[in-house]
Design a protein around this motif. Structure first.
Motif, mmCIF file in Angstrom:
data_model
loop_
_atom_site.group_PDB
_atom_site.id
_atom_site.type_symbol
_atom_site.label_atom_id
_atom_site.label_comp_id
_atom_site.label_asym_id
_atom_site.label_seq_id
_atom_site.Cartn_x
_atom_site.Cartn_y
_atom_site.Cartn_z
ATOM 1 N N UNK B 208 0.441 -1.134 0.021
ATOM 2 C CA UNK B 208 0.043 -0.087 0.040
ATOM 3 C C UNK B 208 0.619 1.058 0.040
ATOM 4 N N UNK B 209 2.416 1.069 -0.092
ATOM 5 C CA UNK B 209 3.127 2.236 -0.251
ATOM 6 C C UNK B 209 3.796 2.237 -1.262
ATOM 7 N N UNK B 210 3.760 3.556 -2.410
ATOM 8 C CA UNK B 210 4.749 3.577 -3.058
ATOM 9 C C UNK B 210 5.940 4.191 -2.759
ATOM 10 N N UNK B 211 7.017 2.496 -3.168
ATOM 11 C CA UNK B 211 8.684 2.320 -2.829
ATOM 12 C C UNK B 211 9.349 3.009 -3.711
ATOM 13 N N UNK B 221 18.194 1.466 -11.074
ATOM 14 C CA UNK B 221 19.440 2.036 -10.668
ATOM 15 C C UNK B 221 19.387 2.126 -8.936
ATOM 16 N N UNK B 222 18.393 2.974 -8.521
ATOM 17 C CA UNK B 222 17.659 3.449 -7.260
ATOM 18 C C UNK B 222 18.591 2.575 -6.104
ATOM 19 N N UNK B 223 17.322 0.988 -7.054
ATOM 20 C CA UNK B 223 17.573 -0.146 -5.795
ATOM 21 C C UNK B 223 18.824 -0.611 -5.632
ATOM 22 N N UNK B 224 20.278 -0.242 -6.534
ATOM 23 C CA UNK B 224 21.230 -0.492 -6.904
ATOM 24 C C UNK B 224 21.788 -2.213 -7.227
ATOM 25 N N UNK B 225 20.727 -2.356 -7.889
ATOM 26 C CA UNK B 225 20.590 -3.049 -9.177
ATOM 27 C C UNK B 225 21.258 -2.974 -10.464
ATOM 28 N N UNK B 229 14.069 -6.695 -12.550
ATOM 29 C CA UNK B 229 12.911 -7.855 -11.873
ATOM 30 C C UNK B 229 14.105 -7.546 -10.450
ATOM 31 N N UNK B 230 14.940 -7.739 -10.369
ATOM 32 C CA UNK B 230 15.812 -8.167 -8.976
ATOM 33 C C UNK B 230 15.651 -6.954 -8.076
ATOM 34 N N UNK B 231 15.228 -5.578 -8.995
ATOM 35 C CA UNK B 231 15.078 -4.117 -8.199
ATOM 36 C C UNK B 231 13.709 -4.412 -7.746
ATOM 37 N N UNK B 232 12.953 -4.831 -8.293
ATOM 38 C CA UNK B 232 11.184 -4.780 -8.387
ATOM 39 C C UNK B 232 11.454 -5.898 -6.746
ATOM 40 N N UNK B 233 11.692 -6.896 -6.843
ATOM 41 C CA UNK B 233 11.653 -7.929 -5.725
ATOM 42 C C UNK B 233 12.289 -7.302 -4.551
ATOM 43 N N UNK B 234 13.328 -5.970 -4.778
ATOM 44 C CA UNK B 234 13.856 -6.138 -3.670
ATOM 45 C C UNK B 234 12.933 -4.588 -2.866
ATOM 46 N N UNK B 235 12.283 -3.597 -3.923
ATOM 47 C CA UNK B 235 11.717 -2.983 -3.567
ATOM 48 C C UNK B 235 10.531 -3.654 -2.789
ATOM 49 N N UNK B 236 10.098 -4.433 -3.244
ATOM 50 C CA UNK B 236 9.039 -5.387 -2.567
ATOM 51 C C UNK B 236 8.896 -5.855 -2.066
ATOM 52 N N UNK B 237 10.460 -6.086 -0.812
ATOM 53 C CA UNK B 237 10.729 -6.385 0.188
ATOM 54 C C UNK B 237 10.185 -8.057 0.190
ATOM 55 N N UNK B 238 10.969 -8.666 -1.026
ATOM 56 C CA UNK B 238 10.933 -10.719 -1.187
ATOM 57 C C UNK B 238 11.742 -10.745 -1.029
ATOM 58 N N UNK B 239 13.061 -10.315 -0.596
ATOM 59 C CA UNK B 239 14.536 -11.055 -0.831
ATOM 60 C C UNK B 239 14.032 -12.652 -0.105
ATOM 61 N N UNK B 240 13.592 -11.975 1.071
ATOM 62 C CA UNK B 240 14.577 -13.124 2.322
ATOM 63 C C UNK B 240 13.237 -14.393 2.306
ATOM 64 N N UNK B 241 12.158 -14.168 1.387
ATOM 65 C CA UNK B 241 11.884 -15.457 0.754
ATOM 66 C C UNK B 241 12.481 -16.057 -0.004
ATOM 67 N N UNK B 242 13.124 -15.094 -1.049
ATOM 68 C CA UNK B 242 13.954 -16.080 -2.430
ATOM 69 C C UNK B 242 15.357 -17.270 -1.776
ATOM 70 N N UNK B 243 16.062 -16.268 -0.706
ATOM 71 C CA UNK B 243 16.737 -17.148 -0.152
ATOM 72 C C UNK B 243 16.518 -18.659 0.764
#
Lengths: 385, 243
Positions: B208-211, B221-225, B229-243
């Motif tokens: 519900x927030x603009x990331x 670039x802003x996400x450092x990716x 797709x990587x940036x999207x996953x990082x910004x959406x806070x989905x990385x931990x499920x990936x690992x």
């Protein structure tokens, strides 16, 4: 009427006319209804014109009452002697009824004959009445003969003679026969467009076109009006068809053979139509409101089928209180229409005010249902479930 | 311009959108990126006014959606998520119905309908009733129905979901034509390559927030990716499920 209402009306009518299956079903309703009515009347006429069936009377001890036996034979009742215990034979169901002439004469009082029957057997009631009648007649004839033989007037035996005169006009008698018709016609008005109303509301939700429809710059009330006009048009077509078929049936059925006169002319049918228009308008409004608030198409149809019960309720109210015809009753939707349609079929002339009253009472209620339906239609809870 | 000012939307205790402020200018294709339940559809529904915000306000071409939803909807062409057609009407009749409700003149409506039918390659289904349409045929009809009145702002909720490659191409061509005509297209998607190729701007929404907001390159670039797709996953806070 706004342009948008007309656009919705045009689209919904086209949509409904292409729904051949529902359309066929709806148009068949009046055919079934009038067919059912004609069959009932035809059956009544058939039954009443049938000749009295011959009565066959099993008797135990015929020889003990020769005078009575001869009288019964003269009344077209076939008597025949039976062997054995008549009581046992009737209990066992071998005979429907039997007359027993006991072999011992009573010391005092009248001579006794026994009519033995099984009242649980529906068939016997038809024959018992003429049988009793014949035996009563024999009684009074014998009594008269004996009184005359003693030089007295036979009038002494019947100080009071009951005669009857029915003042109901033939047409009013016909009204009795037509008493179920207002209910059938009201049902037609109440339920004909049920399927279409459900399709335009709950169906619109179920096929997920409601959201897209509402995003158009059209007010909900204009949209509702278009759908309401569609359903009303369809209902009135069915009501007209019913009245046409009914007029034809009333014209063709041989009511004179029932000894009644039914005269429902074109004018009477037109007034009935005018009385049914406001109730159709209200029923369609209710259908749409029910459709909007229903969870699914199926729910909507179940919900709406309750509308079918309403004419039955008013029918039974009228049946229980045949003399309720207060002026204010015509202001009650449904009950008013029921009364007016009945009166027209009975051949009574209606006050124009009564027809106006049943319009005036239905219009505000119809507007209320439309306003409520339009309001509900815009609620997020309705659109998104 | 569509202006979204400090908009929040709560469903009971659940916050679907939390203080969102965005501006969408003219002549752009904007991609709304987010996982399922991120708030994309809610944001769209608020813009076309079928949902009311819990706080904040939205203006479409200067019209407050809350105050005058009917006027605001006149500027919008919307393809809602998983929308349905009238199955007893033909593809063409489905399109004409909405065009008329939008108040188009009959001549302009017929012209624009023919144009869209050609552009989307729908000539073969134009006079067939919608009953039995394939997913792609349904989607193309719904899309044409949404934009036949040539709205200034086009809102599309997952327009290429489940479409075959030819249909996707037709849709993409159509959206580019809209942009060229100076219209604004806002589309939600979770297909990265789609968004990357098509959109001038992207908005990443999560919880519900603009990331993040900007061109696809800027967001990456802003996400450092390296990849969107990587940036999207990082910004959406989905990385931990990936690992």
């Amino acid at each position: 009427m706004s342009r948008q209402t007309l656009i919705v009306l045009r689209k919904e009518l086209r949509d409904a006319l292409r729904d051949k299956r529902s359309l066929r079903l709806v148009l068949l309703t009046p055919v079934f209804m009038v067919g059912f009515f004609a069959l009932t009347i035809g059956f009544t006429i058939h039954m009443s014109s049938q000749e009295q069936p011959e009565i066959e009377l099993p008797v135990s001890g015929m020889e003990r009452a020769p005078g009575l036996m001869q009288w019964l034979a003269e009344q077209q009742i076939h008597v025949r002697e039976i062997e054995g215990d008549a009581y046992a034979q009737v209990s066992a169901g071998e005979l429907s009824y039997a007359l027993v002439v006991p072999d011992s004469e009573p010391v005092t009082g009248p001579y006794q004959v026994w009519l033995i029957y099984d009242a649980a057997n529906q068939v016997v009631h038809r024959d018992l009445w003429p049988l009793r009648q014949s035996i009563q007649q024999y009684n009074s004839r014998e009594a008269s003969v004996q009184v005359l033989a003693r030089g007295l007037s036979a009038q002494l035996l019947n100080p009071v003679l009951l005669r009857e005169a029915n003042v109901a006009s033939e047409q009013q008698m016909g009204g009795m026969i037509l008493s179920g018709l207002p209910m059938l016609l009201l049902m037609c008005a109440m339920v004909s467009s049920m399927g279409f109303a459900a399709d335009m509301t709950a169906g619109e939700r179920e096929r997920r076109s409601l959201e897209a429809l509402l995003i158009n710059p059209v007010s909900a009330i204009n949209m509702m009006l278009g759908k309401w006009l569609t359903a009303l048009t369809l209902t009135l077509v069915v009501v007209l068809l019913s009245l046409a078929l009914l007029g034809l049936a009333l014209y063709l059925l041989p009511f004179d053979r029932l000894g009644v006169r039914v005269s429902v002319d074109l004018l009477a049918l037109s007034v009935i139509f005018m009385v049914l228009v406001p109730i159709s308008a209200l029923a369609v409004g209710l259908q749409l409101l029910m459709g909007v608030v229903s969870r699914s198409f199926k729910d909507a149809q179940t919900f709406m089928s309750l509308l079918m019960l309403l004419p039955m309720v008013s029918f039974f109210i009228m049946l229980m209180n045949p003399d309720m015809e207060r002026v204010w009753h015509v202001w009650l939707p449904l009950l008013g229409q029921q009364m007016l349609v009945k009166d027209i079929l009975l051949g009574e002339t209606l006050a124009a005010m009564a027809v106006v009253a049943c319009w005036l009472s239905a219009v505000p209620l119809t507007l209320l249902t439309l306003w409520l339906a339009a309001r509900q239609l815009q609620r997020a809870k309705i659109i998104y479930g | 311009m569509i202006e979204i000012v400090e908009v929040s939307k709560n469903f009971g205790n659940v916050s679907a959108l939390d203080n969102v402020s965005l501006n969408f200018g003219e002549g752009q294709i904007i991609g709304l990126l987010g996982v399922n339940g991120a708030g994309k559809s809610t944001l769209m529904r608020l813009i076309y006014g079928l949902l009311a915000p819990s706080s904040g306000h939205i203006r479409v071409a200067g019209v407050d959606v809350q105050r005058d939803p009917i006027a605001a909807r006149g500027y919008l062409g919307v393809l809602p998520d998983n929308t349905g057609l009238y199955k007893r009407l033909t593809a063409r009749e489905n399109i004409l119905y909405f065009g008329r409700l939008q108040g188009m003149s009959e001549a302009a409506l017929q012209r624009e309908t023919d144009h869209l039918l050609a552009l989307l390659g729908m000539e073969s289904i134009a006079h067939r009733v919608a009953e039995g349409f394939s997913l792609g045929e349904r989607m193309k009809t719904a899309l044409a129905r949404a934009i036949v009145h040539q709205p200034q702002y086009v809102l599309l909720d997952e327009p290429t979901n489940g479409l075959d490659v030819m249909t996707t191409r037709a849709v993409r061509r159509l959206l580019q034509a809209q942009k060229a005509a100076g219209k604004t297209v806002l589309l939600s998607s979770h297909l990265m390559y789609e968004v990357e190729n098509l959109c001038d701007q992207i908005v990443v929404i999560a919880g519900g927030r603009v990331m993040a907001q900007g061109t696809p390159q800027a967001v990456t670039q802003q996400a450092g990716c390296q990849q969107l797709e990587d940036a999207f996953i990082k910004l959406s806070g989905l990385e931990e499920t990936e690992a």
